[in-house]
Write a protein that holds these residues in place. Structure first.
Motif, mmCIF file in Angstrom:
data_model
loop_
_atom_site.group_PDB
_atom_site.id
_atom_site.type_symbol
_atom_site.label_atom_id
_atom_site.label_comp_id
_atom_site.label_asym_id
_atom_site.label_seq_id
_atom_site.Cartn_x
_atom_site.Cartn_y
_atom_site.Cartn_z
ATOM 1 N N ALA A 115 -2.320 6.735 5.758
ATOM 2 C CA ALA A 115 -1.233 5.766 5.764
ATOM 3 C C ALA A 115 -1.561 4.644 4.792
ATOM 4 O O ALA A 115 -2.731 4.314 4.584
ATOM 5 N N LEU A 116 -0.500 4.083 4.200
ATOM 6 C CA LEU A 116 -0.675 3.027 3.205
ATOM 7 C C LEU A 116 0.461 2.026 3.352
ATOM 8 O O LEU A 116 1.626 2.414 3.377
ATOM 9 N N ARG A 117 0.093 0.758 3.486
ATOM 10 C CA ARG A 117 1.084 -0.313 3.568
ATOM 11 C C ARG A 117 0.975 -1.145 2.307
ATOM 12 O O ARG A 117 -0.103 -1.628 1.961
ATOM 13 N N LEU A 118 2.081 -1.314 1.604
ATOM 14 C CA LEU A 118 2.107 -2.078 0.366
ATOM 15 C C LEU A 118 3.172 -3.151 0.424
ATOM 16 O O LEU A 118 4.220 -2.979 1.051
ATOM 17 N N GLN A 119 2.897 -4.244 -0.266
ATOM 18 C CA GLN A 119 3.924 -5.255 -0.479
ATOM 19 C C GLN A 119 4.792 -4.764 -1.632
ATOM 20 O O GLN A 119 4.303 -4.075 -2.554
ATOM 21 N N GLU A 120 6.051 -5.090 -1.597
ATOM 22 C CA GLU A 120 6.941 -4.733 -2.696
ATOM 23 C C GLU A 120 6.338 -5.225 -4.010
ATOM 24 O O GLU A 120 5.923 -6.375 -4.131
ATOM 25 N N GLY A 121 6.277 -4.325 -5.029
ATOM 26 C CA GLY A 121 5.715 -4.690 -6.323
ATOM 27 C C GLY A 121 4.225 -4.427 -6.464
ATOM 28 O O GLY A 121 3.690 -4.514 -7.574
ATOM 29 N N TYR A 162 5.993 16.425 -2.839
ATOM 30 C CA TYR A 162 7.263 16.297 -2.127
ATOM 31 C C TYR A 162 7.309 14.939 -1.443
ATOM 32 O O TYR A 162 6.271 14.375 -1.084
ATOM 33 N N ARG A 163 8.511 14.470 -1.211
ATOM 34 C CA ARG A 163 8.749 13.276 -0.418
ATOM 35 C C ARG A 163 9.493 13.696 0.836
ATOM 36 O O ARG A 163 10.436 14.498 0.775
ATOM 37 N N GLN A 164 9.087 13.157 2.009
ATOM 38 C CA GLN A 164 9.771 13.482 3.255
ATOM 39 C C GLN A 164 10.158 12.211 3.993
ATOM 40 O O GLN A 164 9.286 11.402 4.331
ATOM 41 N N ASP A 165 11.454 12.046 4.238
ATOM 42 C CA ASP A 165 11.952 10.932 5.034
ATOM 43 C C ASP A 165 12.058 11.378 6.490
ATOM 44 O O ASP A 165 12.231 12.575 6.764
ATOM 45 N N SER A 187 9.510 3.912 0.698
ATOM 46 C CA SER A 187 8.837 4.204 1.962
ATOM 47 C C SER A 187 9.205 5.612 2.425
ATOM 48 O O SER A 187 10.387 5.965 2.527
ATOM 49 N N ALA A 188 8.189 6.424 2.679
ATOM 50 C CA ALA A 188 8.377 7.823 3.067
ATOM 51 C C ALA A 188 6.994 8.424 3.256
ATOM 52 O O ALA A 188 5.977 7.774 2.996
ATOM 53 N N THR A 189 6.955 9.687 3.678
ATOM 54 C CA THR A 189 5.704 10.442 3.684
ATOM 55 C C THR A 189 5.687 11.309 2.429
ATOM 56 O O THR A 189 6.650 12.006 2.127
ATOM 57 N N TYR A 190 4.583 11.241 1.701
ATOM 58 C CA TYR A 190 4.436 12.017 0.473
ATOM 59 C C TYR A 190 3.489 13.179 0.745
ATOM 60 O O TYR A 190 2.358 12.991 1.200
ATOM 61 N N LEU A 203 3.693 6.245 3.518
ATOM 62 C CA LEU A 203 3.767 5.006 2.742
ATOM 63 C C LEU A 203 4.829 4.080 3.320
ATOM 64 O O LEU A 203 5.961 4.497 3.553
ATOM 65 N N GLN A 204 4.442 2.825 3.545
ATOM 66 C CA GLN A 204 5.396 1.794 3.957
ATOM 67 C C GLN A 204 5.337 0.663 2.939
ATOM 68 O O GLN A 204 4.249 0.157 2.638
#
Lengths: 111, 114
Positions: free
Chosen positions: A10-16, A36-39, A83-86, A107-108
């Motif tokens: 899991a990864l939390r990022l600030q926008e930018g 792939y990206r999964q929502d 934001s999604a699971t990659y 990813l969030q």
């Protein structure tokens, strides 16, 4: 045994705030590596295919790269909608077309 | 054009009952795949069809699981005598078939066995 490992879980990022996701693989022979990206509640959505070491593919804020042992998905200046699971998957040389998936990076991106 | 369609989207069944899950692939896609995704886990390969034949069934967990494809189109995954450990999202994907063609996934069937 063919294996695909993704990090971090899991990864939390600030926008930018740019970052990279890792996919390492151990296979008898690589035919192709897929991202792939999964929502939530949806099936995986195809992003990229990479075939050989040194290859790079780009799409908007995403860039995928490939070496002989791993692939990176670079996210430049992410937005909340990223934001999604990659998911990373490999297709191995052999008599089957199946993909072997990693467990993904969730990813969030926060505004 | 239409994507991969799966039905039902949700299925709740009692332990011991049989269930059928349906997949309608993208028209013209010769390859079709079934995967299983348990909560918090990666996608687990079940079976692969090329046309109506299944050259790779290596991922089917037990003889309770079977799948067929007809008319190089619709596929059905059947689980007999369901168990609680069968609870998962079952995903279908199709592709044009040539090696390394990307897979296009449906949104899955969420199966809950009570």
């Amino acid at each position: 045994e063919d294996q695909v490992t993704q990090s971090p879980e899991a990864l939390r990022l600030q926008e930018g705030e740019s970052s990279s996701l890792n996919c390492s693989y151990t296979v008898s022979g690589l035919r192709g590596l897929f991202w792939y990206r999964q929502d939530p509640g949806k099936g995986p959505e195809f992003l990229f295919t990479l075939y050989s070491a040194g290859e790079e593919k780009e799409k908007e804020r995403l860039k995928a790269t490939l070496t002989k042992k791993e692939s990176f998905l670079h996210i430049t200046a992410p937005k909340p909608e990223d934001s999604a699971t990659y998911l990373c998957a490999v297709q191995t040389a052999g008599n089957t077309d199946k993909l072997i998936f990693g467990t993904g990076t969730r990813l969030q991106v926060f505004p | 054009g239409a994507g991969v369609s799966q039905s039902p989207s949700n299925k709740v069944t009692e332990k011991g009952k049989d269930v059928e899950l349906r997949c309608d692939p993208i028209s013209g896609h010769t390859a079709l795949y079934w995967y299983r995704q348990r909560l918090g886990q990666g996608l687990e390969f079940l079976i692969y069809f090329q046309g109506n034949s299944a050259p790779d069934k290596s991922g089917l967990p037990s003889d309770r699981f079977s799948a067929e494809r007809t008319g190089e189109s619709v596929s059905t995954l059947t689980i007999q005598r369901t168990q609680q450990e069968d609870s998962a999202v079952y995903l279908c994907a199709s592709s044009l078939g040539p090696l390394s063609s990307p897979l296009h996934f449906g949104n899955g069937t969420r199966l809950t066995v009570t």
